[in-house]
Scaffold this motif. Sequence first.
Motif, PDB file in Angstrom:
ATOM      1  N   MET A   1      50.145  -6.193 -68.936  1.00 31.83           N
ATOM      2  CA  MET A   1      51.263  -6.766 -68.196  1.00 31.83           C
ATOM      3  C   MET A   1      50.933  -6.825 -66.710  1.00 31.83           C
ATOM      4  SD  MET A   1      53.983  -3.603 -67.958  1.00 31.83           S
ATOM      5  CE  MET A   1      53.890  -3.252 -69.709  1.00 31.83           C
ATOM      6  N   ILE A   2      51.629  -7.699 -65.995  1.00 33.67           N
ATOM      7  CA  ILE A   2      51.489  -7.781 -64.537  1.00 33.67           C
ATOM      8  C   ILE A   2      52.493  -6.812 -63.933  1.00 33.67           C
ATOM      9  CG2 ILE A   2      51.697  -9.275 -62.527  1.00 33.67           C
ATOM     10  CD1 ILE A   2      50.914 -11.620 -64.331  1.00 33.67           C
ATOM     11  N   VAL A   3      51.979  -5.772 -63.272  1.00 35.93           N
ATOM     12  CA  VAL A   3      52.839  -4.704 -62.761  1.00 35.93           C
ATOM     13  C   VAL A   3      53.471  -5.081 -61.434  1.00 35.93           C
ATOM     14  CG1 VAL A   3      52.909  -2.282 -62.043  1.00 35.93           C
ATOM     15  CG2 VAL A   3      51.454  -2.978 -63.952  1.00 35.93           C
ATOM     16  N   ASP A   4      52.663  -5.603 -60.514  1.00 34.79           N
ATOM     17  CA  ASP A   4      53.187  -5.910 -59.176  1.00 34.79           C
ATOM     18  C   ASP A   4      52.302  -6.950 -58.526  1.00 34.79           C
ATOM     19  OD1 ASP A   4      54.744  -5.906 -56.966  1.00 34.79           O
ATOM     20  OD2 ASP A   4      54.286  -3.860 -56.317  1.00 34.79           O
ATOM     21  N   CYS A   5      52.896  -7.737 -57.643  1.00 38.97           N
ATOM     22  CA  CYS A   5      52.178  -8.720 -56.851  1.00 38.97           C
ATOM     23  C   CYS A   5      52.694  -8.624 -55.421  1.00 38.97           C
ATOM     24  CB  CYS A   5      52.388 -10.147 -57.373  1.00 38.97           C
ATOM     25  SG  CYS A   5      51.835 -10.408 -59.068  1.00 38.97           S
ATOM     26  N   GLY A   6      51.783  -8.564 -54.480  1.00 42.49           N
ATOM     27  CA  GLY A   6      52.200  -8.441 -53.091  1.00 42.49           C
ATOM     28  C   GLY A   6      51.331  -9.259 -52.162  1.00 42.49           C
ATOM     29  N   VAL A   7      51.932  -9.734 -51.085  1.00 39.58           N
ATOM     30  CA  VAL A   7      51.209 -10.454 -50.031  1.00 39.58           C
ATOM     31  C   VAL A   7      51.411  -9.689 -48.738  1.00 39.58           C
ATOM     32  CG1 VAL A   7      51.029 -12.591 -48.716  1.00 39.58           C
ATOM     33  CG2 VAL A   7      51.491 -12.689 -51.175  1.00 39.58           C
ATOM     34  N   TYR A   8      50.319  -9.446 -47.999  1.00 38.03           N
ATOM     35  CA  TYR A   8      50.364  -8.592 -46.812  1.00 38.03           C
ATOM     36  C   TYR A   8      49.744  -9.314 -45.617  1.00 38.03           C
ATOM     37  CZ  TYR A   8      51.039  -5.174 -50.528  1.00 38.03           C
ATOM     38  OH  TYR A   8      51.497  -4.497 -51.626  1.00 38.03           O
ATOM     39  N   ALA A   9      50.417  -9.159 -44.496  1.00 36.46           N
ATOM     40  CA  ALA A   9      49.914  -9.729 -43.243  1.00 36.46           C
ATOM     41  C   ALA A   9      50.207  -8.746 -42.121  1.00 36.46           C
ATOM     42  CB  ALA A   9      50.563 -11.078 -42.961  1.00 36.46           C
ATOM     43  N   ASP A  10      49.193  -8.419 -41.333  1.00 36.60           N
ATOM     44  CA  ASP A  10      49.329  -7.464 -40.222  1.00 36.60           C
ATOM     45  C   ASP A  10      49.870  -6.115 -40.711  1.00 36.60           C
ATOM     46  OD1 ASP A  10      48.439  -9.386 -38.399  1.00 36.60           O
ATOM     47  OD2 ASP A  10      50.467 -10.197 -38.180  1.00 36.60           O
ATOM     48  N   VAL A  12      51.950  -5.506 -43.116  1.00 38.99           N
ATOM     49  CA  VAL A  12      53.340  -5.554 -43.584  1.00 38.99           C
ATOM     50  C   VAL A  12      53.425  -6.436 -44.835  1.00 38.99           C
ATOM     51  CG1 VAL A  12      55.713  -6.149 -42.999  1.00 38.99           C
ATOM     52  CG2 VAL A  12      54.188  -5.234 -41.235  1.00 38.99           C
ATOM     53  N   ARG A  13      54.220  -5.982 -45.792  1.00 37.96           N
ATOM     54  CA  ARG A  13      54.384  -6.743 -47.025  1.00 37.96           C
ATOM     55  C   ARG A  13      55.458  -7.810 -46.850  1.00 37.96           C
ATOM     56  NH1 ARG A  13      54.564  -4.643 -53.212  1.00 37.96           N
ATOM     57  NH2 ARG A  13      55.456  -6.510 -54.172  1.00 37.96           N
ATOM     58  N   ARG A  14      55.170  -8.966 -47.380  1.00 37.82           N
ATOM     59  CA  ARG A  14      56.141 -10.054 -47.340  1.00 37.82           C
ATOM     60  C   ARG A  14      56.969 -10.059 -48.627  1.00 37.82           C
ATOM     61  NH1 ARG A  14      52.527 -15.235 -45.205  1.00 37.82           N
ATOM     62  NH2 ARG A  14      51.957 -14.364 -43.158  1.00 37.82           N
ATOM     63  N   ASP A  15      58.211 -10.389 -48.491  1.00 41.71           N
ATOM     64  CA  ASP A  15      59.099 -10.455 -49.650  1.00 41.71           C
ATOM     65  C   ASP A  15      58.967 -11.819 -50.310  1.00 41.71           C
ATOM     66  OD1 ASP A  15      60.115  -7.892 -49.295  1.00 41.71           O
ATOM     67  OD2 ASP A  15      61.606  -8.595 -47.850  1.00 41.71           O
ATOM     68  N   LEU A  16      58.153 -11.850 -51.366  1.00 42.87           N
ATOM     69  CA  LEU A  16      57.937 -13.069 -52.119  1.00 42.87           C
ATOM     70  C   LEU A  16      58.116 -12.778 -53.609  1.00 42.87           C
ATOM     71  CD1 LEU A  16      54.726 -14.404 -50.304  1.00 42.87           C
ATOM     72  CD2 LEU A  16      57.071 -15.168 -49.957  1.00 42.87           C
ATOM     73  N   ALA A  17      58.193 -13.816 -54.396  1.00 42.09           N
ATOM     74  CA  ALA A  17      58.301 -13.646 -55.845  1.00 42.09           C
ATOM     75  C   ALA A  17      57.046 -12.965 -56.377  1.00 42.09           C
ATOM     76  CB  ALA A  17      58.496 -15.002 -56.517  1.00 42.09           C
ATOM     77  N   LYS A  18      57.247 -12.021 -57.306  1.00 40.47           N
ATOM     78  CA  LYS A  18      56.114 -11.248 -57.835  1.00 40.47           C
ATOM     79  C   LYS A  18      55.438 -12.026 -58.963  1.00 40.47           C
ATOM     80  CE  LYS A  18      58.146  -6.816 -56.563  1.00 40.47           C
ATOM     81  NZ  LYS A  18      58.580  -5.470 -57.033  1.00 40.47           N
ATOM     82  N   GLU A  19      54.751 -13.103 -58.582  1.00 42.18           N
ATOM     83  CA  GLU A  19      54.028 -13.928 -59.523  1.00 42.18           C
ATOM     84  C   GLU A  19      52.640 -14.227 -58.960  1.00 42.18           C
ATOM     85  OE1 GLU A  19      54.809 -14.859 -62.493  1.00 42.18           O
ATOM     86  OE2 GLU A  19      56.867 -14.079 -62.507  1.00 42.18           O
ATOM     87  N   PRO A  20      51.599 -14.220 -59.785  1.00 48.18           N
ATOM     88  CA  PRO A  20      50.247 -14.519 -59.290  1.00 48.18           C
ATOM     89  C   PRO A  20      50.162 -15.867 -58.596  1.00 48.18           C
ATOM     90  CG  PRO A  20      50.153 -13.622 -61.523  1.00 48.18           C
ATOM     91  CD  PRO A  20      51.601 -13.875 -61.212  1.00 48.18           C
ATOM     92  N   GLU A  21      50.892 -16.881 -59.118  1.00 49.32           N
ATOM     93  CA  GLU A  21      50.851 -18.192 -58.493  1.00 49.32           C
ATOM     94  C   GLU A  21      51.414 -18.160 -57.079  1.00 49.32           C
ATOM     95  OE1 GLU A  21      50.618 -18.591 -62.828  1.00 49.32           O
ATOM     96  OE2 GLU A  21      51.963 -17.502 -61.487  1.00 49.32           O
ATOM     97  N   THR A  22      52.461 -17.345 -56.870  1.00 46.81           N
ATOM     98  CA  THR A  22      53.049 -17.208 -55.535  1.00 46.81           C
ATOM     99  C   THR A  22      52.048 -16.596 -54.568  1.00 46.81           C
ATOM    100  OG1 THR A  22      55.226 -16.910 -56.531  1.00 46.81           O
ATOM    101  CG2 THR A  22      54.973 -16.246 -54.238  1.00 46.81           C
TER     102      THR A  22
END
Length: 324
Positions: A1-10, A12-22
Amino acid sequence: MIVDCGVYADGVRRDLAKEPETVAQAIGDDTECFGWIGLYEPSEAEMTRVQELFGLHKLAVEDALETHQRPKVDRYGDALVVILRTLWYAEAGDAVETGQVTVFIGPRYVVTVRHGEGAPLTTARAELEERASVLGHGPAAVLWAICDTIVDGYEEVAEAVEVDVDEIETSVFSPERTSDAERIYTLKREVLEMLRAIIPLHEPMESFAHAAVPLISREAAPFFRDVADHVIRVSDQTEALDTLLSSALNAHLARVSVQQNDDMRKISAWVAIAAAPTAIAGIYGMNFRHMPELAIHWGYYGVIVLMLVICATMYAFFRRAGWL
């Protein structure tokens, strides 16, 4: 299963949909961020989905799907694949269980694939997200957090096994008779499993600590020095446990041999004590008509006394010699 997806800049984590495509779209639109996707025992379809989004190498994906891989670091183009063994201790049966974490690291992405119950990465992710200065180093920071969490798990397992080794030493040298060979063998097998997970990490951690690997910058390298030191320390501790178990096994076998010798001496002593009256009774039980002392009135009592005296003398002798 896909547990978590995150995008980080500087950091800090951005609040985005937890999907690999996102995640793939976000790092494609913003060259300053990176993504981290965590998977737990994924299916082949899930791995193929992530592989196509981030261009993961087919051979590395096959290794990630197969457990019981040897810890190693492979390079595929501008990406790294790090395979680590996880360890956790099961009290029942003195068992050290193993799992696997595969980390795909690219210039702007991290994909982790975990098998087994050991070293959950949720805590490592949460702690890393609270340290923006560290997370600012990008994918290298994620690799450090994962390595640090897994190596800390090694130390916890080593401490648990050390308690069992202490119990075995106490049992082996206790005055009571014990049977410790089976438990010693079981622990030696578990310690060997630990060494298989720990020893191969020496060289990769040293390479990370000296920034000798692509994607590990000189600014991020010092973080791996602490991990490398922990790997050496837990490796030395585990090898010491293996040596102690070997010594305990040798001591146990030697003690069993001594106990068997003591038993044989006691048996031999009692056989010798019983042999004297048996010999006398055998001689006088041959029913010959003409034998010395047969006509003596007190002969029967004299022979009984003689048997008792001989037995008592032999018992005292063997007792003094330590055979009884």
